[in-house]
Design an enzyme around this catalytic site. Structure first.
Site, PDB file in Angstrom:
ATOM      1  N   THR A 152       0.827  -1.194   0.000  1.00 59.29           N
ATOM      2  CA  THR A 152       0.000   0.000   0.000  1.00 59.29           C
ATOM      3  C   THR A 152       0.866   1.251   0.000  1.00 59.29           C
ATOM      4  O   THR A 152       1.898   1.283   0.671  1.00 59.29           O
ATOM      5  CB  THR A 152      -0.806   0.011   1.317  1.00 59.29           C
ATOM      6  OG1 THR A 152      -1.477  -1.217   1.415  1.00 59.29           O
ATOM      7  CG2 THR A 152      -1.754   1.171   1.403  1.00 59.29           C
ATOM      8  N   ARG A 179     -12.144  -9.621  -1.148  1.00 60.78           N
ATOM      9  CA  ARG A 179     -11.247  -9.521   0.027  1.00 60.78           C
ATOM     10  C   ARG A 179     -10.848  -8.059   0.249  1.00 60.78           C
ATOM     11  O   ARG A 179     -10.516  -7.331  -0.668  1.00 60.78           O
ATOM     12  CB  ARG A 179     -10.008 -10.390  -0.217  1.00 60.78           C
ATOM     13  CG  ARG A 179      -8.928 -10.317   0.876  1.00 60.78           C
ATOM     14  CD  ARG A 179      -7.855  -9.301   0.554  1.00 60.78           C
ATOM     15  NE  ARG A 179      -6.793  -9.265   1.559  1.00 60.78           N
ATOM     16  CZ  ARG A 179      -5.903  -8.282   1.649  1.00 60.78           C
ATOM     17  NH1 ARG A 179      -5.935  -7.267   0.830  1.00 60.78           N
ATOM     18  NH2 ARG A 179      -4.971  -8.308   2.579  1.00 60.78           N
ATOM     19  N   VAL A 180     -10.879  -7.657   1.513  1.00 61.66           N
ATOM     20  CA  VAL A 180     -10.433  -6.316   1.884  1.00 61.66           C
ATOM     21  C   VAL A 180      -9.383  -6.457   2.977  1.00 61.66           C
ATOM     22  O   VAL A 180      -9.532  -7.285   3.878  1.00 61.66           O
ATOM     23  CB  VAL A 180     -11.620  -5.468   2.397  1.00 61.66           C
ATOM     24  CG1 VAL A 180     -11.149  -4.107   2.900  1.00 61.66           C
ATOM     25  CG2 VAL A 180     -12.666  -5.281   1.297  1.00 61.66           C
ATOM     26  N   GLY A 181      -8.326  -5.658   2.889  1.00 63.76           N
ATOM     27  CA  GLY A 181      -7.279  -5.704   3.913  1.00 63.76           C
ATOM     28  C   GLY A 181      -7.451  -4.591   4.928  1.00 63.76           C
ATOM     29  O   GLY A 181      -8.562  -4.139   5.214  1.00 63.76           O
ATOM     30  N   ASP A 182      -6.332  -4.124   5.439  1.00 56.73           N
ATOM     31  CA  ASP A 182      -6.365  -3.089   6.483  1.00 56.73           C
ATOM     32  C   ASP A 182      -6.623  -1.691   5.950  1.00 56.73           C
ATOM     33  O   ASP A 182      -7.112  -0.818   6.678  1.00 56.73           O
ATOM     34  CB  ASP A 182      -5.005  -3.059   7.202  1.00 56.73           C
ATOM     35  CG  ASP A 182      -3.881  -2.729   6.216  1.00 56.73           C
ATOM     36  OD1 ASP A 182      -3.740  -3.475   5.224  1.00 56.73           O
ATOM     37  OD2 ASP A 182      -3.169  -1.729   6.418  1.00 56.73           O
ATOM     38  N   THR A 202       1.480  -0.543   6.036  1.00 57.90           N
ATOM     39  CA  THR A 202       1.576  -1.187   4.727  1.00 57.90           C
ATOM     40  C   THR A 202       2.048  -2.615   4.979  1.00 57.90           C
ATOM     41  O   THR A 202       2.762  -2.879   5.943  1.00 57.90           O
ATOM     42  CB  THR A 202       2.541  -0.388   3.815  1.00 57.90           C
ATOM     43  OG1 THR A 202       2.622  -1.039   2.540  1.00 57.90           O
ATOM     44  CG2 THR A 202       3.933  -0.270   4.390  1.00 57.90           C
ATOM     45  N   GLY A 203       1.608  -3.538   4.131  1.00 53.55           N
ATOM     46  CA  GLY A 203       1.977  -4.937   4.339  1.00 53.55           C
ATOM     47  C   GLY A 203       0.747  -5.824   4.322  1.00 53.55           C
ATOM     48  O   GLY A 203      -0.297  -5.439   3.780  1.00 53.55           O
ATOM     49  N   GLY A 205      -2.505  -7.060   5.156  1.00 51.33           N
ATOM     50  CA  GLY A 205      -3.582  -6.370   5.847  1.00 51.33           C
ATOM     51  C   GLY A 205      -4.195  -7.150   6.993  1.00 51.33           C
ATOM     52  O   GLY A 205      -4.527  -6.578   8.036  1.00 51.33           O
TER      53      GLY A 205
HETATM   54  N1  GLY Z   1      -2.101  -3.576   3.157  1.00 47.39           N
HETATM   55  C1  GLY Z   1      -2.956  -3.748   2.060  1.00 47.39           C
HETATM   56  C2  GLY Z   1      -3.696  -5.001   2.027  1.00 47.39           C
HETATM   57  O1  GLY Z   1      -3.377  -5.942   2.723  1.00 47.39           O
HETATM   58  O2  GLY Z   1      -4.640  -5.081   1.273  1.00 47.39           O
END
Ligand code: GLY
Length: 308
Positions: A152, A179-182, A202-203, A205
């Protein structure tokens, strides 16, 4: 206190420069973050953000973005959207609202269309080719390996005592559709409170969300830690806790600005590059390392760093 910009990865260098100019000319940190992130979103060379981002398992680019205003506590975000040229612009627009400020999928796209935001095909030939090659090698969905360099773009910025945080991403390559991350989740991918500090992540999520890491960093700063101490403590405590629970976590990197003018970063990686600039310092690449701490990257160190 003057202005400052802190952003993730070398790919944000030009964006940090642009964001710094916005602040130098009296813009708000929200305007600076939008301008900086736009620069990364619009660049097809970067495979983890906006135009040119790598797609999900079904070959569709799904994007997430969010922004948080530390002076009011208002935030806006969109998640799992397709075809929106600049997701951070829609997130910024939504951050003017107290309610209905976090939208997903078709609802978010409908909102963006109604508001006149630009739409375009976000899948470039380069990203499509990578998807086709990976797909062919990994036809067993459970064994798909995500693109190792996915990350990110996250910005935190200050104008005087006004702090803000913003993020934009295409998420993990070959993710399950939906799918959704952080990134668009306040407290996970970003958090900002002008009284305490602003932080972003970042990384991977899911690993970031497990510790609500951006919120935790700001909470630590509120209780008196500097940005650097808060990033280090938050990451260290999270890694130890996940280890005690028997969960091995993936790449996680964190950045923060504190309310006293300091900046900080921490990472679980060997090397994580970020950009820092303020009213008296031109943009420079810094490198954080799990074992090496945080150093300004010059000469040989910079030339050896190969990631975006
Ligand atoms: N950090 C972004 C994600 O995992 O989607």
């Amino acid at each position: 206190m003057g202005y400052a910009v802190l952003s993730t990865w070398k790919m944000s260098f030009n964006g940090a420069l642009i964001a710094g100019e916005v602040l130098k000319n009296g813009g708000t940190p929200l305007e600076a973050i939008k301008a900086g992130i736009n620069d990364v979103e619009n660049n097809p060379d970067y495979l983890s953000v906006g135009y040119g981002g790598l797609p999900n398992r079904e070959g569709e680019v799904e994007l997430d973005a969010a922004i948080m205003d530390g002076s009011t506590g208002l935030f806006g975000g969109i998640m799992g959207v397709k075809g929106i040229a600049n997701p951070i612009d829609v997130a910024l627009d939504l951050s003017q609202k107290r309610l209905n400020c976090l939208l997903c999928g078709t609802g978010a796209e409908k909102y963006a269309r109604l508001k006149g935001f630009e739409f375009k095909n976000m899948l470039t030939e380069k990203a499509k080719k990578q998807w086709e090659e990976q797909e062919i090698k990994n036809n067993d969905a459970e064994s798909l390996v995500s693109y190792n360099g996915h990350d990110t773009v996250s910005f935190v910025a200050r104008q005087g005592t006004f702090l803000a945080a913003g993020v934009s991403t295409s998420g993990i390559f070959l993710k399950v559709p939906g799918r959704v991350g952080d990134s668009p989740i306040v407290g996970g991918g970003l958090y900002s409170d002008s009284e305490a500090g602003a932080a972003a992540a970042t990384g991977d999520g899911e690993d970031i969300l497990r510790g609500c890491l951006s919120y935790e960093i700001v909470r630590q700063m509120e209780s008196g830690k500097t940005a650097m101490e808060a990033c280090e403590t938050t990451l260290c405590n999270h890694l130890k806790k996940m280890n005690r629970k028997g969960l091995k976590i993936g790449p996680v990197s964190l950045i923060a600005l504190d309310a006293d003018g300091g900046f900080g970063a921490a990472t679980s990686l060997n090397e994580f590059a970020f950009i820092y600039t303020d009213n008296s310092t031109p943009p420079a690449v810094w490198i954080a390392g799990a074992k090496t701490g945080v150093v300004k990257a010059t000469g040989e160190r910079l030339s050896q760093y190969t990631r975006d």
